[in-house]
Design a protein around this motif. Sequence first.
Motif, mmCIF file in Angstrom:
data_model
loop_
_atom_site.group_PDB
_atom_site.id
_atom_site.type_symbol
_atom_site.label_atom_id
_atom_site.label_comp_id
_atom_site.label_asym_id
_atom_site.label_seq_id
_atom_site.Cartn_x
_atom_site.Cartn_y
_atom_site.Cartn_z
ATOM 1 N N SER A 89 6.297 12.727 5.222
ATOM 2 C CA SER A 89 6.950 13.572 4.762
ATOM 3 C C SER A 89 7.644 13.141 4.595
ATOM 4 N N ASP A 90 8.487 13.883 3.951
ATOM 5 C CA ASP A 90 9.418 13.056 2.928
ATOM 6 C C ASP A 90 10.622 12.906 3.388
ATOM 7 N N GLY A 91 11.564 11.805 3.152
ATOM 8 C CA GLY A 91 12.365 10.750 4.429
ATOM 9 C C GLY A 91 11.662 10.278 4.796
ATOM 10 N N ASP A 92 10.075 10.021 4.935
ATOM 11 C CA ASP A 92 9.486 8.716 5.140
ATOM 12 C C ASP A 92 9.314 7.511 4.647
ATOM 13 N N ASP A 93 9.191 6.164 5.232
ATOM 14 C CA ASP A 93 8.729 5.530 3.893
ATOM 15 C C ASP A 93 6.916 5.118 3.782
ATOM 16 N N PRO A 94 7.016 5.739 2.991
ATOM 17 C CA PRO A 94 5.503 5.873 2.716
ATOM 18 C C PRO A 94 4.455 4.599 2.371
ATOM 19 N N ALA A 95 5.370 4.020 1.878
ATOM 20 C CA ALA A 95 4.561 2.761 1.851
ATOM 21 C C ALA A 95 4.596 2.205 3.011
ATOM 22 N N ALA A 96 5.150 2.335 4.011
ATOM 23 C CA ALA A 96 5.494 1.294 5.437
ATOM 24 C C ALA A 96 4.120 1.322 6.000
ATOM 25 N N VAL A 97 3.916 3.678 5.477
ATOM 26 C CA VAL A 97 2.935 4.288 6.330
ATOM 27 C C VAL A 97 1.369 3.454 5.916
ATOM 28 N N ALA A 98 1.414 3.887 4.575
ATOM 29 C CA ALA A 98 0.342 2.742 4.035
ATOM 30 C C ALA A 98 -0.120 1.504 3.680
ATOM 31 N N ALA A 99 0.857 0.622 4.221
ATOM 32 C CA ALA A 99 0.507 -0.300 5.173
ATOM 33 C C ALA A 99 0.474 -0.808 5.831
ATOM 34 N N ASP A 100 0.525 -0.023 6.738
ATOM 35 C CA ASP A 100 0.195 0.038 8.372
ATOM 36 C C ASP A 100 -1.213 0.885 8.305
ATOM 37 N N ARG A 101 -1.403 1.404 7.814
ATOM 38 C CA ARG A 101 -3.051 2.310 7.890
ATOM 39 C C ARG A 101 -4.137 0.857 6.998
ATOM 40 N N ILE A 102 -3.358 0.394 6.132
ATOM 41 C CA ILE A 102 -4.477 -0.480 5.613
ATOM 42 C C ILE A 102 -4.094 -2.331 6.153
ATOM 43 N N ARG A 103 -3.569 -2.419 7.475
ATOM 44 C CA ARG A 103 -3.681 -3.351 7.985
ATOM 45 C C ARG A 103 -4.101 -3.323 9.132
ATOM 46 N N ARG A 104 -4.475 -1.608 9.743
ATOM 47 C CA ARG A 104 -5.374 -1.685 11.032
ATOM 48 C C ARG A 104 -6.158 -2.157 11.348
ATOM 49 N N HIS A 105 -7.014 -2.327 10.071
ATOM 50 C CA HIS A 105 -8.048 -2.859 10.669
ATOM 51 C C HIS A 105 -8.666 -4.723 10.192
ATOM 52 N N GLY A 106 -7.095 -5.163 9.948
ATOM 53 C CA GLY A 106 -7.486 -7.168 10.079
ATOM 54 C C GLY A 106 -6.458 -7.359 9.066
ATOM 55 N N PRO A 107 -6.651 -8.473 9.024
ATOM 56 C CA PRO A 107 -5.491 -8.941 8.274
ATOM 57 C C PRO A 107 -6.362 -8.037 6.723
ATOM 58 N N VAL A 108 -5.717 -8.442 5.483
ATOM 59 C CA VAL A 108 -6.284 -8.296 4.147
ATOM 60 C C VAL A 108 -5.831 -9.719 3.326
ATOM 61 N N ARG A 109 -7.206 -10.418 3.196
ATOM 62 C CA ARG A 109 -6.872 -11.438 1.984
ATOM 63 C C ARG A 109 -7.458 -10.950 1.282
ATOM 64 N N ARG A 110 -7.567 -9.206 1.067
ATOM 65 C CA ARG A 110 -8.434 -9.383 -1.278
ATOM 66 C C ARG A 110 -8.124 -7.818 -0.985
ATOM 67 N N LEU A 111 -6.814 -7.005 -1.531
ATOM 68 C CA LEU A 111 -6.969 -5.768 -1.640
ATOM 69 C C LEU A 111 -7.263 -4.750 -2.758
ATOM 70 N N ALA A 112 -8.363 -4.659 -3.803
ATOM 71 C CA ALA A 112 -8.791 -3.519 -4.530
ATOM 72 C C ALA A 112 -8.229 -2.822 -4.561
ATOM 73 N N VAL A 113 -7.126 -2.255 -5.933
ATOM 74 C CA VAL A 113 -7.046 -0.812 -5.883
ATOM 75 C C VAL A 113 -7.045 -0.732 -7.750
ATOM 76 N N SER A 114 -7.844 0.764 -7.073
ATOM 77 C CA SER A 114 -8.538 1.821 -8.751
ATOM 78 C C SER A 114 -7.112 1.400 -9.904
ATOM 79 N N ASP A 115 -7.556 1.944 -11.372
ATOM 80 C CA ASP A 115 -6.878 1.383 -12.248
ATOM 81 C C ASP A 115 -5.984 2.532 -12.094
ATOM 82 N N ARG A 116 -6.064 3.708 -12.112
ATOM 83 C CA ARG A 116 -4.704 4.060 -12.038
ATOM 84 C C ARG A 116 -4.032 4.406 -11.609
ATOM 85 N N THR A 117 -3.562 3.584 -10.809
ATOM 86 C CA THR A 117 -2.377 3.915 -9.665
ATOM 87 C C THR A 117 -0.721 3.410 -10.395
ATOM 88 N N TRP A 118 0.192 4.230 -9.878
ATOM 89 C CA TRP A 118 1.304 4.385 -10.318
ATOM 90 C C TRP A 118 2.039 2.985 -9.638
#
Length: 373
Positions: A89-118
């Motif tokens: 929600s507005d007021g949350d820290d969306p980067a923190a939310v995303a980081a949590d979801r990314i890390r829940r599968h284990g350590p991330v060595r290599r993260l690929a990001v789609s080309d059109r990302t801000w």
Amino acid sequence: MTQDARSMLEGRFARLREGMQADEVDVLLVSPSADYRYLTGLIPPVPTRLTFLVVPAEGDIDLVTPSLEAAGFETHTELQGLITPVPWSDGDDPAAVAADRIRRHGPVRRLAVSDRTWAKHLVPLSDRLSGAQIAPGGALIGAVRAVKDASEIAALDEAASRVSAVSGQLADLNWTGRTEREVAADVAARMRDAGHEEVSFVILASGPHSANPHGMPTDRTIVQGDVVQLDFGGKVGSYSSDIARVVTVGEPTEEVREVYEIVVRAYEAGVAAAQVGASGEMVDAAARSVIADAGYAENFLHRTGHGIGLDEHEEPFIIAGNTQPLVAGNVFSIEPGIYLADRFGARLENIVALEENGPRELSRDSHEIIVVE
Ligand code: ZN
Ligand code: ZN
Ligand code: ZN
């Protein structure tokens, strides 16, 4: 229908994950774009607020999304159990939310990001994922999107037939004494009439402007004797169209005819070379060598073609250096041109679908010079 949509999306994720494993990518992030549309079937939201589809190499797929966009997600029954919305929600820290979801599968060595990302979304996220190598993910998704299924080929065929209907009508427009902008507006209107929901671009360059491959329409008035280069495309059912034709106002000169004839031969050589197992580089060389042999090597200023789908330009690129073998299901343009600075230029473009037994041209109208009064 829903079940078809579900199995289609599952097939896309399965192919994507094969590529992720081959490239040792732990997690792929996909931002609102054609990539997002392709993988979810959803219309991409405006990317102002952080939105990431989080695709781990194994495990559940999350959609980190602004809560206002998550409303109604449950109505997409084909996505239930496949993609889990993670609203913020507005007021949350969306980067923190995303980081949590990314890390829940284990350590991330290599993260690929789609080309059109801000950058404004990715930079704060990368600060929270220190230690992860961040890599461009465009090629990974592009390789999957480059192989079209039957429904996508049908959509591209429809888009090509509608844009081809417009190039077939170019002789009906009024040309002489009107500006490039005025005629380009007529072309755009015809595109909408022919069923385009969106006009993405109309290149229309007359006289000496035609020597500029991307000449956008200006206030130049079209006069007798002009060569006019057109190249236009849009969207039909979300899939792209793209076509280029040459118009002359009055009969073309001998030189224009000769140059155009070389372009047509280069085009035909490119189409003939577009076979399963040939590379984009080989197709480019086949078209380019015709132009080079005619003495115009320096005047063919761009690659021979590009893949087309949800985006106007996508993989496979028909260009020197692309050694990837073409496969059935690839759909791409062949568009050689010759540009004589300050004088005139000529390019012919059509879309071809590569089938097991060879290329199939999707346009229907004539490839000849269109002579108008
Ligand atoms: Zn849906
Ligand atoms: Zn084009
Ligand atoms: Zn093109």
